[in-house]
Design a protein around this motif. Structure first.
Motif, PDB file in Angstrom:
ATOM      1  N   LYS A   1      -0.126  37.554  33.254  1.00  0.00           N
ATOM      2  CA  LYS A   1      -1.173  36.846  34.008  1.00  0.00           C
ATOM      3  C   LYS A   1      -0.562  35.792  34.946  1.00  0.00           C
ATOM      4  N   ARG A   2       0.411  36.227  35.743  1.00  0.00           N
ATOM      5  CA  ARG A   2       1.068  35.425  36.760  1.00  0.00           C
ATOM      6  C   ARG A   2       1.872  34.256  36.182  1.00  0.00           C
ATOM      7  N   SER A   3       2.176  34.306  34.918  1.00  0.00           N
ATOM      8  CA  SER A   3       2.994  33.258  34.315  1.00  0.00           C
ATOM      9  C   SER A   3       4.169  33.907  33.586  1.00  0.00           C
ATOM     10  N   THR A   4       5.277  33.187  33.578  1.00  0.00           N
ATOM     11  CA  THR A   4       6.480  33.672  32.905  1.00  0.00           C
ATOM     12  C   THR A   4       6.843  32.724  31.779  1.00  0.00           C
ATOM     13  N   PRO A   5       7.523  33.217  30.750  1.00  0.00           N
ATOM     14  CA  PRO A   5       7.898  32.346  29.632  1.00  0.00           C
ATOM     15  C   PRO A   5       8.827  31.223  30.102  1.00  0.00           C
ATOM     16  N   ALA A   6       8.439  29.990  29.834  1.00  0.00           N
ATOM     17  CA  ALA A   6       9.251  28.837  30.224  1.00  0.00           C
ATOM     18  C   ALA A   6      10.340  28.515  29.208  1.00  0.00           C
ATOM     19  N   CYS A   7      10.323  29.215  28.086  1.00  0.00           N
ATOM     20  CA  CYS A   7      11.238  28.884  26.989  1.00  0.00           C
ATOM     21  C   CYS A   7      12.434  29.823  26.898  1.00  0.00           C
ATOM     22  N   LEU A   8      12.565  30.784  27.801  1.00  0.00           N
ATOM     23  CA  LEU A   8      13.595  31.808  27.651  1.00  0.00           C
ATOM     24  C   LEU A   8      15.009  31.242  27.728  1.00  0.00           C
ATOM     25  N   ALA A   9      15.220  30.193  28.510  1.00  0.00           N
ATOM     26  CA  ALA A   9      16.566  29.618  28.600  1.00  0.00           C
ATOM     27  C   ALA A   9      17.023  29.127  27.229  1.00  0.00           C
ATOM     28  N   THR A  10      16.128  28.436  26.521  1.00  0.00           N
ATOM     29  CA  THR A  10      16.468  27.957  25.170  1.00  0.00           C
ATOM     30  C   THR A  10      16.642  29.117  24.211  1.00  0.00           C
ATOM     31  N   VAL A  11      15.785  30.129  24.321  1.00  0.00           N
ATOM     32  CA  VAL A  11      15.880  31.292  23.430  1.00  0.00           C
ATOM     33  C   VAL A  11      17.229  31.986  23.590  1.00  0.00           C
ATOM     34  N   LEU A  12      17.636  32.229  24.816  1.00  0.00           N
ATOM     35  CA  LEU A  12      18.912  32.925  25.058  1.00  0.00           C
ATOM     36  C   LEU A  12      20.101  32.084  24.585  1.00  0.00           C
ATOM     37  N   ASP A  13      20.037  30.780  24.781  1.00  0.00           N
ATOM     38  CA  ASP A  13      21.118  29.919  24.301  1.00  0.00           C
ATOM     39  C   ASP A  13      21.228  29.984  22.784  1.00  0.00           C
ATOM     40  N   GLU A  14      20.095  29.929  22.103  1.00  0.00           N
ATOM     41  CA  GLU A  14      20.114  29.984  20.636  1.00  0.00           C
ATOM     42  C   GLU A  14      20.590  31.353  20.141  1.00  0.00           C
ATOM     43  N   MET A  15      20.210  32.420  20.826  1.00  0.00           N
ATOM     44  CA  MET A  15      20.657  33.754  20.429  1.00  0.00           C
ATOM     45  C   MET A  15      22.161  33.919  20.655  1.00  0.00           C
ATOM     46  N   LYS A  16      22.705  33.301  21.707  1.00  0.00           N
ATOM     47  CA  LYS A  16      24.156  33.341  21.905  1.00  0.00           C
ATOM     48  C   LYS A  16      24.884  32.566  20.821  1.00  0.00           C
ATOM     49  N   LYS A  17      24.331  31.413  20.440  1.00  0.00           N
ATOM     50  CA  LYS A  17      24.960  30.619  19.388  1.00  0.00           C
ATOM     51  C   LYS A  17      24.991  31.363  18.058  1.00  0.00           C
ATOM     52  N   SER A  18      23.939  32.116  17.766  1.00  0.00           N
ATOM     53  CA  SER A  18      23.857  32.838  16.491  1.00  0.00           C
ATOM     54  C   SER A  18      24.566  34.190  16.527  1.00  0.00           C
ATOM     55  N   GLY A  19      25.106  34.585  17.699  1.00  0.00           N
ATOM     56  CA  GLY A  19      25.818  35.852  17.799  1.00  0.00           C
ATOM     57  C   GLY A  19      24.928  37.048  18.061  1.00  0.00           C
ATOM     58  N   LYS A  20      23.651  36.845  18.309  1.00  0.00           N
ATOM     59  CA  LYS A  20      22.753  37.957  18.570  1.00  0.00           C
ATOM     60  C   LYS A  20      22.851  38.442  20.023  1.00  0.00           C
ATOM     61  N   LEU A  21      23.388  37.596  20.892  1.00  0.00           N
ATOM     62  CA  LEU A  21      23.695  37.981  22.269  1.00  0.00           C
ATOM     63  C   LEU A  21      25.161  37.681  22.521  1.00  0.00           C
ATOM     64  N   ARG A  22      25.782  38.495  23.388  1.00  0.00           N
ATOM     65  CA  ARG A  22      27.187  38.301  23.725  1.00  0.00           C
ATOM     66  C   ARG A  22      27.370  38.531  25.218  1.00  0.00           C
ATOM     67  N   GLU A  23      28.147  37.686  25.845  1.00  0.00           N
ATOM     68  CA  GLU A  23      28.364  37.832  27.280  1.00  0.00           C
ATOM     69  C   GLU A  23      29.029  39.180  27.578  1.00  0.00           C
ATOM     70  N   LYS A  24      28.527  39.829  28.572  1.00  0.00           N
ATOM     71  CA  LYS A  24      29.046  41.148  28.936  1.00  0.00           C
ATOM     72  C   LYS A  24      30.513  41.072  29.352  1.00  0.00           C
ATOM     73  N   SER A  25      30.906  39.986  29.989  1.00  0.00           N
ATOM     74  CA  SER A  25      32.285  39.853  30.448  1.00  0.00           C
ATOM     75  C   SER A  25      33.270  39.822  29.285  1.00  0.00           C
ATOM     76  N   SER A  26      32.837  39.360  28.091  1.00  0.00           N
ATOM     77  CA  SER A  26      33.749  39.297  26.948  1.00  0.00           C
ATOM     78  C   SER A  26      34.113  40.695  26.461  1.00  0.00           C
ATOM     79  N   PHE A  27      33.246  41.664  26.675  1.00  0.00           N
ATOM     80  CA  PHE A  27      33.568  43.039  26.307  1.00  0.00           C
ATOM     81  C   PHE A  27      34.702  43.590  27.172  1.00  0.00           C
ATOM     82  N   LEU A  28      34.759  43.142  28.406  1.00  0.00           N
ATOM     83  CA  LEU A  28      35.700  43.729  29.354  1.00  0.00           C
ATOM     84  C   LEU A  28      37.091  43.128  29.252  1.00  0.00           C
TER      85      LEU A  28
END
Length: 435
Positions: free
Chosen positions: A66-93
């Motif tokens: 409805k023309r709005s985007t989640p304002a919390c995604l930056a915090t979500v992605l940071d927390e997921m990186k800290k917990s190891g659930k996300l990993r930077e693509k460059s680290s694979f290479l």
């Protein structure tokens, strides 16, 4: 977004789309609930769409409501990186070098993203929006699933010692798991990332020179099976045998066509041309014979290698079983068994002595301490005095004897009490003697 609960609930989604508080300590339960919701949503979307790599900008477009985007995604992605659930693509290479067939595109993608993020005066917020992140839970599941599919396939069964070329693996992945390995632009580097994940998970190893992968015999924490020099030799023999097989098919087909064409020319009375084609057919027949001979030799060598591998497996099995038997027999020896059996014999002998002691004691108790000689003498006396005693006992039961008590009762009235008592005691003694 049917896979996201409460997506149509405006009040609930308004809370989930809002910013996180500055600190988790302000309201830990709300913080954890919102983080868990978005973590599950991102992982579910990645699995459904086959997008192993996400970015904040891509997620904002995906979860637009409805023309709005989640304002919390930056915090979500940071927390997921800290917990190891996300990993930077460059680290694979960072483990590049062998990935020559697919690395160029992946590296170009990362360099392009990095250039956009760092150049043009963009701020950190914009740079983070373009950062490429790999969803770890999904890529791990895809790696395990791909390894299982390959192991169950004819491609693996017909391979040389489980070694498969990267090109064959790419074609197989596109056919067996199209959701993740389709030819669309977004999935073009998925296979490279999955192979890197598989190497880290000890599911396979890669040989850079041959551009082949080898699945581990068993996924264990000890590591996957390394590609040995023997594996390389077998693989090259296998490749040569496949090439010879293709050459044999090509030569056979061409020989058939030459003979058929020569027959047609002969029917047209073009004997010279037909003879030339037949000569060419004979040359190809010699080449075919050589190819078949080489193929037979290679097949014999491959069978030898297979036999050696089987023998080695049997020896390893015998060795393992021998070690297991020795471990089970540890603590046992002939001397120990003899000592145990000797102890058992001593215990049984002691039990027999105890039983004999009980038997002797019971016999003594049953004997009641009577002397057999005394009993025999008394029995002899009874035999001698038997007739006389019987006549005395018979006299006691005659009519006169029966009437005697009545007379004695009448005379008792004139007898003094002392005499009565004396007579009573005498009578009792007599009865006792008779009894």
């Amino acid at each position: 977004m049917d896979f996201i609960p409460d997506w149509d609930d405006d009040e609930r989604m308004g809370f989930l789309f809002s910013f996180f508080p500055p600190s988790r300590n302000a309201n830990p339960s709300h913080w954890d609930a919102k983080l868990a919701f978005w973590t599950e949503a991102i992982e579910a979307w990645s699995d459904r769409t086959g997008n192993l790599v996400v970015s904040r900008r891509k997620l904002e477009q995906t979860f637009r409501r409805k023309r709005s985007t989640p304002a919390c995604l930056a915090t979500v992605l940071d927390e997921m990186k800290k917990s190891g659930k996300l990993r930077e693509k460059s680290s694979f290479l960072r483990r590049r070098g062998w990935l020559s067939w697919g690395y160029d595109y992946v590296a170009q993608t990362v360099r392009w993203v990095t250039k956009r993020a760092s150049g043009g005066g963009q701020d950190k917020f914009s740079a983070d929006a373009e950062q490429q992140l790999v969803v770890r839970s999904v890529i791990k599941a895809v790696a395990v699933d791909l390894a299982r599919h390959v192991r169950e396939s004819a491609l693996y069964r017909e391979s040389a010692r489980g070694m498969i070329s990267l090109d064959d693996l790419k074609r197989f992945a596109e056919e067996s798991c199209p959701r993740f390995f389709s030819t669309v632009q977004e999935h073009s580097d998925n296979l490279a990332l999955v192979i890197l994940e598989m190497t880290e998970a000890n599911l396979l190893v890669v040989h850079e020179e041959l551009s082949v992968v080898k699945l581990s015999e068993e996924a264990t924490d000890k590591g996957s099976s390394a590609i040995t020099e023997t594996d390389v030799a077998v693989y090259r023999l296998w490749l040569t045998e496949r090439k010879l097989q293709a050459d044999i098919g090509r030569l056979t087909q061409k020989m058939t066509w030459l003979k058929s064409r020569a027959k047609g020319l002969l029917s047209e009375k073009r004997r010279g041309e037909a003879l030339g084609l037949l000569r060419r057919s004979k040359q190809l027949e010699r080449m075919l014979s050589q190819c078949e001979a080489h193929q037979t030799t290679i097949q014999l060598q491959l069978d030898k290698f297979e036999g050696i591998a089987t023998n080695k497996m049997i020896v390893d099995t015998f060795s393992a079983s021998s070690a297991a038997l020795k471990k089970e027999l540890s603590g046992l020896s002939v001397k120990k068994i003899e000592d145990v059996l000797e102890g058992v014999e001593e215990a049984l002998a002691e039990c027999n002595e105890i039983n004999e002691a009980f038997t002797a004691a019971n016999e003594r108790i049953a004997d009641d301490s009577f002397d057999i000689d005394e009993l025999e003498a008394e029995l002899s006396r009874l035999t001698v005095s038997g007739p006389k005693q019987e006549s005395e006992e018979a006299a006691l039961f005659t009519p006169a004897a029966a009437a005697a008590p009545k007379k004695a009762v009448q005379e008792d009235e004139d007898v003094s009490p002392e005499k009565k008592e004396t007579a009573k005691r005498s009578t009792e003694r007599t009865r006792a003697e008779l009894a």
